[in-house]
Design a protein around this motif. Structure first.
Motif, PDB file in Angstrom:
ATOM      1  N   LYS A 165       0.844  -1.192   0.000  1.00  0.00           N
ATOM      2  CA  LYS A 165       0.000   0.000   0.000  1.00  0.00           C
ATOM      3  C   LYS A 165       0.876   1.237   0.000  1.00  0.00           C
ATOM      4  N   GLY A 166       0.569   2.200  -0.858  1.00  0.00           N
ATOM      5  CA  GLY A 166       1.268   3.477  -0.858  1.00  0.00           C
ATOM      6  C   GLY A 166       2.379   3.594  -1.868  1.00  0.00           C
ATOM      7  N   ILE A 167       2.634   2.544  -2.637  1.00  0.00           N
ATOM      8  CA  ILE A 167       3.681   2.601  -3.653  1.00  0.00           C
ATOM      9  C   ILE A 167       3.208   3.532  -4.766  1.00  0.00           C
ATOM     10  N   CYS A 168       4.144   4.238  -5.406  1.00  0.00           N
ATOM     11  CA  CYS A 168       3.776   5.243  -6.402  1.00  0.00           C
ATOM     12  C   CYS A 168       4.132   4.796  -7.813  1.00  0.00           C
ATOM     13  N   ALA A 169       3.379   5.314  -8.770  1.00  0.00           N
ATOM     14  CA  ALA A 169       3.623   5.033 -10.179  1.00  0.00           C
ATOM     15  C   ALA A 169       3.698   6.339 -10.948  1.00  0.00           C
ATOM     16  N   ARG A 170       4.388   6.301 -12.066  1.00  0.00           N
ATOM     17  CA  ARG A 170       4.504   7.483 -12.916  1.00  0.00           C
ATOM     18  C   ARG A 170       3.124   7.899 -13.423  1.00  0.00           C
ATOM     19  N   GLY A 171       2.958   9.199 -13.540  1.00  0.00           N
ATOM     20  CA  GLY A 171       1.648   9.729 -13.900  1.00  0.00           C
ATOM     21  C   GLY A 171       0.917  10.316 -12.709  1.00  0.00           C
ATOM     22  N   LEU A 211      -0.793   3.501  -5.340  1.00  0.00           N
ATOM     23  CA  LEU A 211      -1.429   2.206  -5.502  1.00  0.00           C
ATOM     24  C   LEU A 211      -1.513   1.413  -4.210  1.00  0.00           C
ATOM     25  N   GLU A 212      -2.559   0.584  -4.141  1.00  0.00           N
ATOM     26  CA  GLU A 212      -2.645  -0.472  -3.144  1.00  0.00           C
ATOM     27  C   GLU A 212      -2.950  -1.756  -3.910  1.00  0.00           C
ATOM     28  N   SER A 266      -5.382   8.952  -7.733  1.00  0.00           N
ATOM     29  CA  SER A 266      -4.732   9.929  -8.608  1.00  0.00           C
ATOM     30  C   SER A 266      -4.504  11.238  -7.868  1.00  0.00           C
ATOM     31  N   LYS A 267      -3.258  11.660  -7.809  1.00  0.00           N
ATOM     32  CA  LYS A 267      -2.921  12.882  -7.081  1.00  0.00           C
ATOM     33  C   LYS A 267      -3.310  14.138  -7.854  1.00  0.00           C
ATOM     34  N   LEU A 302      -9.006   9.073 -14.135  1.00  0.00           N
ATOM     35  CA  LEU A 302      -9.412   9.538 -12.815  1.00  0.00           C
ATOM     36  C   LEU A 302      -9.309  11.056 -12.715  1.00  0.00           C
ATOM     37  N   GLU A 303     -10.202  11.634 -11.914  1.00  0.00           N
ATOM     38  CA  GLU A 303     -10.118  13.051 -11.575  1.00  0.00           C
ATOM     39  C   GLU A 303      -9.105  13.235 -10.446  1.00  0.00           C
ATOM     40  N   LYS A 304      -8.682  14.459 -10.234  1.00  0.00           N
ATOM     41  CA  LYS A 304      -7.761  14.761  -9.131  1.00  0.00           C
ATOM     42  C   LYS A 304      -8.387  14.335  -7.808  1.00  0.00           C
ATOM     43  N   GLY A 305      -7.632  13.546  -7.028  1.00  0.00           N
ATOM     44  CA  GLY A 305      -8.105  13.094  -5.726  1.00  0.00           C
ATOM     45  C   GLY A 305      -9.053  11.912  -5.780  1.00  0.00           C
ATOM     46  N   GLN A 306      -9.318  11.389  -6.977  1.00  0.00           N
ATOM     47  CA  GLN A 306     -10.241  10.273  -7.114  1.00  0.00           C
ATOM     48  C   GLN A 306      -9.541   8.943  -6.858  1.00  0.00           C
TER      49      GLN A 306
END
Length: 803
Positions: free
Chosen positions: A748-754, A758-759, A774-775, A793-797
């Motif tokens: 949980k919390g790993i990040c991806a480009r873009g 992710l969890e 999505s940040k 996804l929208e911002k924060g979605q």
């Protein structure tokens, strides 16, 4: 079944359950004895101050460091103004295939070596309690960045608790005894640098100065320890807050007598004021003593509990972002050194693997929070006057490897010290580009740097070997970190204001540095492949050549990312077109007779076929223009290269190779090397009949190059993330290199480009569920095996998908 038998099985079941719930922690390193060697100590840091704790009973040594305490002064970038005049002669020698002459001429394109990261001092707590020690216990809890020591003498339990606070810029040590009035100790402080210790008003003060000069062979000359009015000054202040008992002082000691509890406050400051400011005379805020005193006074009025809670809250906002679970473990609860030894015998210990991953993140949070001063070869923990390789910034792999885990393990803020350092390098690098390489546009960096952002090729003005001294591609490599920061965070403002101009400058240098070969392709000349040498059929062994694969791989990556940044910002269309046109003219990759990816322009033999560097594979990792799907032939040649090199290498090189195997989607080979990275290595100074040496992991989980280099810790932790998630601007590949050993688990919390977080949950090596956050808003394609799913996804979605 009789009642006794039932009782026996219930006890067995309960014991098994307890073993699992108290199973070796994913967050705690612990030991049954004090540290005897540096490689057994436990380290703390707030990104500026570092403390190395040994946890002794009668005498507790604590090494102190400050990330801004280096030898030297601002570098004279114009140190060899006519060095570039040798370039044409080197190119002519290479054109004539006279490699021996080119090698000698290349030495004329050298400057000074880097400065050194300096040890600030050693604090010692001397206890007056004598007697047999029972129930000794020492730990570092990386979930809260607090270390503890406890033991009993004559029925009295003594405890010590240590942390280094970022909010309060203070080192805090709390000492307690279970019996009233049983605590008595003295503190002294010393330094390998020129220094003086005094005690005034119950405050122990140590003031000193770092040496101003680096000398060849990484040795500090004693005479330079005595220089007056030059170099970086430092101040250490120590003060004790007691609840009972009496504060006692000597000429150079402070202490407590007959107390039950006491708290030691340690404040450190230096006169460093920027890479281009003289630390002895320039700029605001250079009074290191007043800075240290201000921090001490502010912290001293706060209680231990308030300081600790503030420290933990600050630390955990970074550490708690990522949680990794690798399924059930049957490993017993053992001290960390014993766990490593057991693991080295091939036993299962999933929580040790998680602990190693978590420890890498812990070390980055603890050593990389000072803008313009990134983590060095030893993070911030150096006890040596002459540290290995000056504990500098080695920019042909090691500095960059330190930051491979910054973005994907959700520590983007810890990347900022490196990114701001790149900006400093671009200033001196413009002078280096002109005076050493004859390139009037852009900026260049070389093999080594230091806190003064030195960019010149090293080698002591012709005294050392081109195989490591003569290499100008650091700017191209480092520029890709700027892109990584953008593509993970989607911070367009950063890219526009700071990042892109630096990327463009690195690309401009590369444009001006390349020449055309006899086939009409663009190459670099002269070229070297970091720290490696070729062997010609006539027996000549050298490093200087033209068209090195690593150079061109880094240039490809630099150009590709600069082009993408230009498109995102919708600027520099003409320059972008120039880069695109140049990219198409680069000398292509070559596959050698052994099926390997050639390191050299010609299919030459390596002088050392199992060399620790694998720079020609840059395009596979950390670059991304070689992949099993896009370039299967080059990916297969990369695989062959790794097989030829083998798996036995230094700690940091293992870290790199694990990432490379992960990018080849070979999870089991990556895991095999990950286990070997965690192979137990004896402390350097330990004498045993059958010493365990080589690349691996020391008892305190430090990476063994050997000696200690922190890059292997960071590379190994990054590789765990790379095995679980790989991404680019368009897609996120889930569990691409999952080994059989990790058949179930979650992260949980790993990040991806873009800009995605992710969890993921998996079972029987099959993806079960993924939650995507999505940040900034955007679209991507999720990939697992042959299955794909497009999402927007929208911002924060947040979107949950049951696979």
């Amino acid at each position: 079944m009789n009642s006794n038998l039932i009782k026996f099985f219930l006890i067995l079941l309960f014991t098994s359950y307890c073993t699992n719930i108290s199973a070796q922690s994913k967050h705690v390193l612990w030991y049954k004895q004090p540290a005897e060697f540096f490689e057994e100590s436990l380290v703390l840091g707030n990104g500026k101050m570092g403390a190395t704790v040994f946890g002794g009973v009668n005498s507790d040594k604590i090494y102190l460091n400050d990330i801004t305490l280096w030898s030297g002064e601002p570098v004279n970038a114009n140190m060899n103004p006519e060095a570039y005049k040798n370039i044409s002669a080197i190119r002519e020698a290479l054109k004539n295939e006279n490699y021996k002459l080119a090698e000698e001429l290349n030495k004329k394109v050298q400057g000074k070596n880097s400065e050194k990261y300096a040890p600030l001092g050693t604090m010692e707590i001397k206890n007056s309690n004598n007697g047999k020690v029972l129930n000794y216990y020492r730990e570092l809890d990386i979930s809260n960045a607090v270390s503890k020591v406890s033991y009993e003498i004559d029925g009295v339990k003594f405890t010590r608790e240590y942390f280094v606070s970022a909010p309060d810029q203070i080192v805090v040590i709390k000492l307690t005894s279970s019996q009233k009035g049983a605590l008595s100790f003295d503190i002294n402080s010393s330094s390998l640098l020129q220094s003086k210790v005094t005690v005034t008003d119950n405050v122990l003060t140590m003031k000193g100065t770092a040496p101003i000069n680096e000398h060849s062979n990484y040795q500090v000359q004693p005479s330079f320890l005595q220089q007056k009015e030059r170099g970086t000054r430092f101040t250490t202040l120590m003060k004790i807050k007691n609840t009972d008992g009496t504060i006692v002082t000597g000429n150079n000691t402070i202490g407590v007598k007959d107390a039950t509890e006491a708290v030691i406050y340690v404040s450190i400051a230096t006169s460093f004021n920027g890479f281009d400011k003289n630390p002895a005379s320039e700029g605001e805020g250079l009074n290191d003593k007043s800075i240290a005193l201000q921090n001490l006074n502010k912290a001293f009025i706060k209680s231990f509990d308030k300081l600790k809670s503030s420290h933990i809250a600050d630390y955990q906002k970074f550490y708690n972002r990522v949680t990794l679970d690798l399924g059930k473990t049957t490993a017993p609860d053992l001290p960390t050194d014993e766990r490593l030894l057991r693991y080295a015998d091939g036993k299962e210990d999933k929580n040790l693997e998680i602990l190693y991953f978590n420890y890498g993140r812990y070390l980055l949070i603890s050593s990389s929070r000072t803008l313009g001063v990134p983590a060095n070869l030893q993070g911030i923990w150096n006890p040596y006057l002459n540290p290995p390789w000056s504990s500098n910034y080695t920019m042909n792999i090691n500095l960059e490897e330190n930051y491979w885990l910054a973005e994907n393990t959700n520590l983007s803020e810890m990347h900022l010290p490196l990114l701001s350092f790149i900006k400093n390098l671009s200033v001196t690098g413009k002078v280096t580009a002109k005076t050493f390489y004859g390139v009037n546009e852009g900026w260049a960096g070389a093999h080594n740097s230091d806190i003064w952002a030195m960019t010149n090729p090293v080698g002591q003005f012709g005294k050392e070997e081109p195989m490591w001294a003569c290499w100008p591609m650091a700017g191209a490599w480092l520029s890709t970190h700027i892109w990584e920061h953008y593509i993970f965070t989607q911070d367009v403002i950063y890219l526009k204001k700071e990042g892109y101009p630096l990327m463009k400058g690195a690309a401009e240098f590369c444009l001006g540095w390349m020449v055309t070969d006899k086939n009409g392709n663009l190459i670099t000349s002269p070229s070297t492949s970091p720290e490696n040498q070729y062997k010609l059929t006539d027996g000549f062994v050298g490093a200087t050549m033209y068209g090195g694969t690593a150079d061109l791989a880094m240039i490809r990556e630099c150009f590709d990312k600069t082009i993408k940044a230009s498109k995102i910002l919708n600027i520099d269309a003409e320059f972008r077109g120039k880069l695109e046109k140049t990219l198409s003219k680069l000398h292509p990759y070559q596959i050698g007779k052994k099926g390997n990816l050639q390191e050299w322009y010609f299919d030459w033999d390596d002088n050392d076929p199992k060399h620790r560097h694998q720079s020609q594979l840059f395009g596979l990792f950390p670059g991304d223009h070689i992949t099993p799907l896009k370039t299967p032939d080059l990916a297969e040649a990369s695989r062959k290269t790794l097989e030829i090199k083998g798996d036995e290498t230094t700690g940091w090189s293992k870290g790199w190779r694990i990432n490379l195997w992960a990018r080849l989607w070979d999870g089991n080979r990556a895991y095999k090397m990950f286990r070997e990275l965690l192979r137990y290595v004896d402390p350097d100074g330990k004498k045993t009949e059958t010493p365990r040496r080589g690349g691996g992991t020391y008892p305190n989980l430090f990476d063994a190059h050997p000696p200690f280099q922190i890059d292997g810790n960071f590379g190994g932790a990054a590789a765990v993330a790379e095995m679980l998630v790989q991404s680019n601007e368009n897609e996120i590949r889930l569990l691409p290199a999952l080994p059989d050993a990790w058949e179930q688990g979650s992260v949980k919390g790993i990040c991806a480009r873009g800009g995605f977080e992710l969890e993921i949950t998996w079972n029987n090596k099959k993806l079960e569920k993924v939650i995507v956050f999505s940040k900034k808003g955007g679209k991507t394609t999720l990939v697992f095996g042959d299955k794909k799913q497009n999402i927007t996804l929208e911002k924060g979605q947040k979107l949950e998908i049951n696979w």
